[in-house]
Design a protein around this motif. Structure first.
Motif, short mmCIF file in Angstrom:
data_model
loop_
_atom_site.label_atom_id
_atom_site.label_comp_id
_atom_site.label_asym_id
_atom_site.label_seq_id
_atom_site.Cartn_x
_atom_site.Cartn_y
_atom_site.Cartn_z
N ARG A 1 38.91 50.37 35.38
CA ARG A 1 40.35 50.16 35.33
C ARG A 1 40.63 48.70 35.66
O ARG A 1 39.72 47.94 36.04
CB ARG A 1 41.09 51.10 36.28
N THR A 2 41.88 48.30 35.52
CA THR A 2 42.23 46.90 35.79
C THR A 2 41.82 46.48 37.19
O THR A 2 41.32 45.38 37.42
CB THR A 2 43.74 46.69 35.60
N SER A 3 42.01 47.38 38.16
CA SER A 3 41.73 47.05 39.56
C SER A 3 40.24 47.04 39.88
O SER A 3 39.84 46.56 40.94
CB SER A 3 42.43 48.06 40.49
N THR A 4 39.38 47.58 38.97
CA THR A 4 37.94 47.63 39.23
C THR A 4 37.16 46.95 38.09
O THR A 4 35.99 47.26 37.89
CB THR A 4 37.46 49.09 39.39
N SER A 5 37.81 46.06 37.37
CA SER A 5 37.21 45.51 36.15
C SER A 5 35.97 44.66 36.40
O SER A 5 35.20 44.41 35.48
CB SER A 5 38.26 44.68 35.40
N LYS A 6 35.77 44.21 37.64
CA LYS A 6 34.63 43.35 37.93
C LYS A 6 33.38 44.12 38.38
O LYS A 6 32.35 43.52 38.66
CB LYS A 6 35.02 42.32 38.99
N ASP A 7 33.48 45.44 38.45
CA ASP A 7 32.35 46.27 38.87
C ASP A 7 31.45 46.55 37.67
O ASP A 7 31.85 47.25 36.73
CB ASP A 7 32.87 47.59 39.46
#
Length: 375
Positions: free
Chosen positions: A215-221
């Motif tokens: 999701r946008t809030s976890t896009s760097k995982d």
């Protein structure tokens, strides 16, 4: 927490739905002195904030404009204001013919001893950041502030203000489950249940999608390999199309829609998908077209096709599992070719044509499986 000092400004106060709303001007550099920017992020306690990341290119362009000389900068910044702010109405007679739209007075904005601020930026974070960086911090800019310290209200206003702007759709979808559907336009309310289901699929340890949805809030995982928009679109179609796999759980006559029943069926089906294609599950879409948005959409179409037959079985999950395992040798998620499409596994893309052809291929494979099972 106690206020150590306050800023006093002239303002006009009115009421909307019983909520105090103020209009005033502030020197541009002071906006970020009184207001916080709540970034969207997901923590162990749930979804925090609502603002997207700063767009440095836009901010730099605005700073260059502000530093170019005498400029006009009339776009109002929208704030949510703490109830700790106080307003004193000015005394004196009103001029003849004055439209009674609000009261003039003095608004006091407190500074707290712990350093916390008295407002939150709902719309205008890029402008506020640019104003804080400009050479002349005294340029007066218009501010509209409504009184509320409720994060849900802030999110509702953020979504509504940005509805007509190019706000990233994935970001809106992630915020929608946190907002009261009664305050949303009909088109956004329709997107709320699918997005809430995606949230639950990602958070539930018993879900086959647990920890895999980006999701946008976890896009760097890097471990999150499934784009949320692919699942949201698939579930939205399954809920709202008459022949969708989840349509039977949607209210058509004002009764209650049953998202819990939807969730159980989704988990049943996709758990069997994971079991049938273990070598393709959980890989990046570059390595597995099952995790690709085209694969998610096509498997969703297969679920729509299988659902009526699954409903005739005492244990639908067993039917799903048998069918999918029988199909597995003829599927090309990570290597080989799709025979009917005559396409290599990594040539399948998220185009309407490829999704339709892959869906048709999977449905034909399921029909062949059914014929073998009844023979």
């Amino acid at each position: 927490m106690t206020a150590t000092k306050s800023i006093s400004i002239r303002a006009v106060k009115t009421l909307q739905a019983g909520v105090p709303v103020y209009a005033f001007f502030l020197p541009g550099a002071k906006v970020l002195e009184i207001a916080d920017i709540c970034r969207l992020e997901r923590t162990k306690d749930g979804l925090e904030g609502f603002q997207r990341d700063a767009i440095q290119k836009h901010i730099t362009a605005m700073v260059d404009y502000l530093n170019s000389g005498d400029v006009l900068f009339p776009n109002a910044i929208l704030l949510a204001l703490s109830p700790r702010a106080t307003f004193s109405r000015s005394r004196g007679p009103a001029p003849d013919g004055l439209i009674p739209s609000g009261d003039a007075g003095v608004l006091k904005l407190p500074h707290l001893s712990d350093g916390s601020k008295c407002a939150w930026i709902v719309d205008g974070q890029q402008r506020s950041t640019a104003l804080a960086r400009a050479v002349d911090g005294n340029l007066s800019v218009p501010v509209i502030a409504f009184v509320s310290d409720d994060l849900q209200v802030h999110r509702e206003q953020f979504i509504l203000v940005n509805k007509a702007r190019p706000l990233p759709k994935r970001m809106v979808d992630e915020l929608l489950p946190e907002v009261d559907a009664r305050h949303l336009p009909a088109d956004m309310a329709m997107r709320q249940i699918p997005s809430a289901l995606v949230d639950r699929l990602d958070a539930d340890p018993a879900s086959p999608f647990h920890g895999l949805i980006r999701r946008t809030s976890t896009s760097k995982d890097p471990l999150r390999v499934i784009t949320d928009s692919a699942l949201v679109r698939t579930l939205q179609r399954q809920i709202h199309q008459p022949l969708g796999a989840l349509a039977s759980f949607r209210s058509l006559d004002g009764g209650s829609t049953d998202p819990n029943a939807m969730y159980e069926v989704i988990v049943q089906f996709w758990t069997e998908v994971k079991r049938a294609f273990p070598e393709a599950w959980g890989l990046p879409p570059e390595q597995s077209r099952l995790m690709h948005s085209a694969g998610i959409a096509a498997i969703g179409a297969l679920m729509d096709h299988l659902m009526p037959r699954a409903a005739q079985h005492a244990v639908p999950a067993e039917f799903f599992g048998r069918t999918l395992r029988d199909m597995a040798p003829n599927c090309a998620w990570t290597r080989g070719r799709w025979s009917d499409m005559d396409r290599a596994w990594n040539q399948v893309e998220s185009t309407a044509k490829d999704i339709r052809n892959l869906s048709d291929q999977l449905i034909r494979l399921s029909q062949s499986s059914h014929l073998r099972q009844v023979a």
